[in-house]
Design a protein around this motif. Structure first.
Motif, mmCIF file in Angstrom:
data_model
loop_
_atom_site.group_PDB
_atom_site.id
_atom_site.type_symbol
_atom_site.label_atom_id
_atom_site.label_comp_id
_atom_site.label_asym_id
_atom_site.label_seq_id
_atom_site.Cartn_x
_atom_site.Cartn_y
_atom_site.Cartn_z
ATOM 1 N N GLY A 85 -16.736 18.984 -6.415
ATOM 2 C CA GLY A 85 -17.222 17.965 -7.252
ATOM 3 C C GLY A 85 -16.068 16.915 -7.794
ATOM 4 O O GLY A 85 -15.930 15.836 -8.263
ATOM 5 N N GLU A 86 -14.771 17.743 -7.757
ATOM 6 C CA GLU A 86 -13.442 17.016 -8.319
ATOM 7 C C GLU A 86 -12.887 16.243 -7.307
ATOM 8 O O GLU A 86 -12.927 16.585 -6.015
ATOM 9 N N PRO A 87 -12.322 15.173 -7.727
ATOM 10 C CA PRO A 87 -11.641 14.233 -6.977
ATOM 11 C C PRO A 87 -10.330 14.967 -6.198
ATOM 12 O O PRO A 87 -9.808 15.601 -6.487
ATOM 13 N N ALA A 88 -10.388 14.568 -4.613
ATOM 14 C CA ALA A 88 -9.488 15.216 -3.962
ATOM 15 C C ALA A 88 -8.494 14.015 -3.248
ATOM 16 O O ALA A 88 -7.335 14.224 -2.877
ATOM 17 N N ILE A 89 -9.026 12.776 -3.121
ATOM 18 C CA ILE A 89 -8.263 11.599 -2.591
ATOM 19 C C ILE A 89 -8.683 10.485 -3.524
ATOM 20 O O ILE A 89 -9.858 10.412 -3.898
ATOM 21 N N THR A 90 -7.573 9.819 -4.294
ATOM 22 C CA THR A 90 -7.931 8.704 -5.234
ATOM 23 C C THR A 90 -7.252 7.479 -4.574
ATOM 24 O O THR A 90 -6.404 7.455 -3.748
ATOM 25 N N LEU A 91 -7.928 6.238 -5.097
ATOM 26 C CA LEU A 91 -7.282 5.067 -4.865
ATOM 27 C C LEU A 91 -7.319 4.083 -6.033
ATOM 28 O O LEU A 91 -8.306 4.016 -6.865
ATOM 29 N N THR A 102 0.852 -1.256 0.002
ATOM 30 C CA THR A 102 0.031 0.052 0.014
ATOM 31 C C THR A 102 0.901 1.194 -0.035
ATOM 32 O O THR A 102 1.806 1.260 0.706
ATOM 33 N N LEU A 103 0.798 2.017 -0.833
ATOM 34 C CA LEU A 103 1.561 3.228 -1.061
ATOM 35 C C LEU A 103 0.407 4.547 -0.955
ATOM 36 O O LEU A 103 -0.525 4.664 -1.631
ATOM 37 N N ILE A 104 0.776 5.419 -0.166
ATOM 38 C CA ILE A 104 0.146 6.651 -0.011
ATOM 39 C C ILE A 104 1.096 7.672 -0.378
ATOM 40 O O ILE A 104 1.915 8.254 0.491
ATOM 41 N N VAL A 105 0.643 8.631 -1.399
ATOM 42 C CA VAL A 105 1.521 9.749 -1.775
ATOM 43 C C VAL A 105 0.538 11.021 -1.584
ATOM 44 O O VAL A 105 -0.475 10.953 -1.892
ATOM 45 N N THR A 106 1.382 11.929 -1.079
ATOM 46 C CA THR A 106 0.660 13.365 -0.912
ATOM 47 C C THR A 106 1.116 14.171 -1.635
ATOM 48 O O THR A 106 1.858 14.363 -2.554
ATOM 49 N N ALA A 107 0.108 15.342 -1.599
ATOM 50 C CA ALA A 107 0.359 16.543 -2.653
ATOM 51 C C ALA A 107 1.633 16.942 -2.613
ATOM 52 O O ALA A 107 2.414 17.196 -1.635
ATOM 53 N N ILE A 118 -2.568 5.289 -3.313
ATOM 54 C CA ILE A 118 -3.549 6.333 -2.975
ATOM 55 C C ILE A 118 -2.827 7.539 -3.080
ATOM 56 O O ILE A 118 -1.853 7.731 -2.850
ATOM 57 N N TYR A 119 -3.587 8.774 -3.755
ATOM 58 C CA TYR A 119 -3.169 10.011 -3.976
ATOM 59 C C TYR A 119 -3.960 10.869 -2.983
ATOM 60 O O TYR A 119 -5.126 10.739 -3.275
ATOM 61 N N VAL A 120 -3.344 11.663 -2.265
ATOM 62 C CA VAL A 120 -4.041 12.655 -1.422
ATOM 63 C C VAL A 120 -3.762 14.197 -1.894
ATOM 64 O O VAL A 120 -2.565 14.601 -1.695
ATOM 65 N N ALA A 121 -4.424 14.614 -2.662
ATOM 66 C CA ALA A 121 -4.297 15.854 -3.529
ATOM 67 C C ALA A 121 -4.778 17.163 -2.743
ATOM 68 O O ALA A 121 -5.333 18.108 -3.183
ATOM 69 N N ALA A 122 -4.680 16.986 -1.393
ATOM 70 C CA ALA A 122 -5.301 17.951 -0.504
ATOM 71 C C ALA A 122 -4.626 17.775 0.806
ATOM 72 O O ALA A 122 -4.159 16.835 1.164
#
Length: 671
Positions: A565-571, A487-492, A581-585
């Protein structure tokens, strides 16, 4: 020389306990009182001679050994070992008067005046000649003494001379660049010098990033790298002299590892240390200083691939003297801080300094013996800590329980974040990393804070917080980690630039687009005081961005504002079970905790459901396990464990009570 059961050289037979000792500040009458108090406190090692150059070498080639011989003999007489310094952190006044060109020069071309420490340019060859002369003299006189058990090279490299912009440094920088790039064409391409028409036609045209105007961020990053390398070269030069004279004595220097990008690149220095050592001080303004202690320990432990024990060379008994407001430590905090470092992998704790100074720049810095003397809270707590460390001798040489969670930390990424303008210039590197560490720390879990090039095997989850600069190799290895089921979590603001500090084209987050299955087209940094909310109720501040999914699915969307309405966190989920997982916030702490609760199952707790006030650390050696229970709260808490409590020497059957502000260490079985 003793060895722990890790078969690594270690300076003391038990856990190391002591501090910087500066007898030159005191009359001889105080020395015997000092050593008697050291024995009373359980001190078994002191760092000696760190700032004594001018008192040992009174003129070029002329030495006064008598007083130093006396203190070395006195310490030996009382069974106290010595971590002997090469005194090059503080050049003598006579040397700086003869060579006013030795002190470093600031970015604005202001030369430092004599009177501070580390007042020398790392690139100056003539200074190094003088430095190596005193190193050789000290080593030849004291290196054969049995109770000189470790060499302490200089002190806190970079803490005063992390960068020097003088002409000597400029010439050394040019040589470093020529060796790295080979040709000007390669350098111009790497730095993108076509911007503003700054193409170089000769290496002699290149100068360090002087002044305060906007500079090329690629040049600035290379100057950071060069500066670290120059300091390392000086360390290695001193080390070579010591190895020649005393090949069997371990050699170290004291790092300053914390949550910010360091002045020197410690992860790349670590292979040159026989014993890893660190100085760590909490800050009065820190709302969670105990987690900062844990973070520093988790970084120190992870600087070596075998995660061997390390030494806390300096911390404070109470207040320091260099912050705007210097908070005194609360009762019991001295012990909690010290034993937390042990819980996170240290095999010794030492302080700056033994006796509080009457004069000088740090005269109000706390010490093991304060200005008021031995009949004080601080000295009683110091003595109690010495007894605790003696009881914890079985812990020596054990390793922190293997972690399944790794957080990537890279000084070069921090330097690249710091140098040059950014979309949001109020997002320093360290706090972003520490926020994610804190979320796991609150769950009582073992966490490694690792350089990006470390081995990823053994980890189930890797966190990549704000890794602004990343190499292709690291990005590929993280992709392989996910493909293998991790599991990889990448932040903004991660993966944005390459090793040359050039933006990766094709959409953000640059190097991680493919593994995350997303791409971003524009950053939407928030203004001061602005916040956002997601459609699942999570909140935050500082950062948002316009993101598109390709092979990932949204986990949460922005609920209002221009990105509603735009994605903020994706999987993105792979067939093999890996997740990216990308955390764009810029999530706040509560929301980070909620995200981890959703995506990363907590490790099995060894003590039942952990109390929020209870810090848990676990060290293991074979079938022996040592469970550290550190109560940072104001009430008694309990933990489920069976074994023998080492500090009170009592048996524990199923549950233990940990009083407010106290520490318990239970030895149990790792079966």
């Amino acid at each position: 020389m003793t060895r722990s059961h890790t078969d690594q050289a270690w300076p003391t037979t038990g856990l190391s306990f002591g501090g910087d000792y500066n007898p030159e500040q005191w009359d001889r009458a105080v020395w015997r009182e000092d050593v008697e108090l050291m024995k009373q406190a359980g001190v078994n090692i002191v760092s000696l001679g760190i700032f004594a150059w001018g008192l040992l070498e009174t003129a070029e080639g002329h030495y006064d050994w008598e007083w130093f011989d006396e203190i070395v003999d006195l310490l030996e007489e009382h069974g106290i070992t010595i971590d002997l310094a090469t005194p090059t952190a503080a050049p003598p006044s006579w040397l700086l008067a003869a060579h006013p060109e030795f002190p470093p020069v600031d970015r604005d071309m202001t030369r430092h005046w004599a009177g501070a420490r580390l007042g020398w340019c790392p690139s100056n060859p003539e200074f190094r000649t003088h430095a190596l002369r005193i190193v050789r003299a000290v080593a030849e006189r004291y290196g054969s003494r049995e109770h000189v058990v470790m060499w302490h090279v200089s002190n806190e490299f970079g803490g005063g001379n992390g960068h020097c912009y003088c002409d000597v440094s400029a010439e050394a920088f040019r040589r470093w660049l020529a060796e790295k790039y080979g040709t000007l064409d390669a350098l111009n391409a790497a730095w993108g010098t076509a911007f503003w028409g700054h193409n170089f036609t000769d290496f002699s045209e290149i100068i360090p990033p002087r002044g305060n105007d906007s500079k090329n961020p690629s040049l600035m990053l290379d100057f950071d790298r060069f500066s670290s390398d120059e300091l390392l070269a000086h360390y290695l030069a001193e080390r070579a002299v010591l190895q020649q004279i005393t090949p069997d004595t371990p050699i170290t220097t004291n790092f300053m590892v914390g949550a910010e990008a360091d002045a020197t690149d410690y992860a790349r220095w670590a292979p040159h240390m026989d014993v890893l050592a660190n100085d760590h001080y909490t800050r009065s303004s820190d709302l969670l200083p105990q987690q900062d202690v844990a973070f520093s320990g988790d970084r120190m432990r992870s600087l070596t691939t075998d995660r061997r024990p390390w030494l806390l060379m300096e911390h404070s008994t109470s207040a320091v003297s260099w912050q705007p407001r210097n908070r005194a430590k609360n009762p019991g905090e001295l012990s909690r801080n010290a034993l937390s470092h042990i819980a996170h992998g240290a095999d010794g704790v030492m302080f700056f300094q033994w006796r509080a100074s009457r004069a000088g720049a740090e005269q109000f810095h706390s010490a093991m013996v304060p200005h008021a003397g031995a009949n004080t809270k601080i000295f009683r707590e110091v003595t109690a800590l010495g007894a605790q460390l003696h009881r914890l001798s079985p812990v020596m040489g054990s390793r922190v329980r293997p972690a399944t969670i790794g957080i990537l930390f890279d000084n070069e990424a921090g330097w690249a974040m710091r140098e040059g303008v950014k979309p949001n210039n109020f997002m320093p590197y360290g706090p972003a990393v520490r926020a994610w560490h804190a979320a796991f720390w609150r769950r009582g879990e073992s966490i490694d804070v690792i350089p990006p090039w470390n081995d990823y095997s053994g980890y189930k989850t890797l966190i990549v917080p704000q890794l602004f600069l990343v190499s292709d190799e690291t990005a590929a290895r993280l992709g392989d980690f996910v493909a293998a089921g991790g599991t990889l979590i990448v932040t903004a603001f991660s993966g944005i630039v390459d090793e040359n500090n050039q933006v990766r084209l094709g959409g953000y987050p640059g190097a991680f687009r493919d593994v995350l299955g997303v791409w971003g087209e524009e950053f939407y940094p928030l203004q001061d005081g602005e916040t956002f909310e997601l459609d699942n109720g999570w909140t935050g501040s500082e950062w948002t961005e316009h993101l598109h999914t390709v092979s990932a699915a949204p986990l949460a969307h922005f609920s209002h504002g221009p990105l509603a309405g735009e994605p903020a966190i994706t999987l993105r989920t792979l067939d093999g079970g890996g997740r990216a997982i990308y955390v764009a916030a810029g999530l706040d702490n509560q929301s980070i905790g909620d995200l981890l609760a959703l995506l990363v199952p907590a490790q099995d707790s060894l003590v039942g459901a952990p109390d929020p006030d209870l810090e848990i650390g676990v060290r293991e050696a074979g079938t022996r396990r040592f469970v550290f229970l550190i109560n940072h709260g104001q009430r008694t808490v309990s933990a489920d464990v069976t074994g023998r409590e080492l500090l009170t020497d009592t048996e524990v059957h199923g549950s233990i009570q940990v009083p407010a502000g106290e520490v318990r260490v239970v030895e149990t079985s790792a079966d």
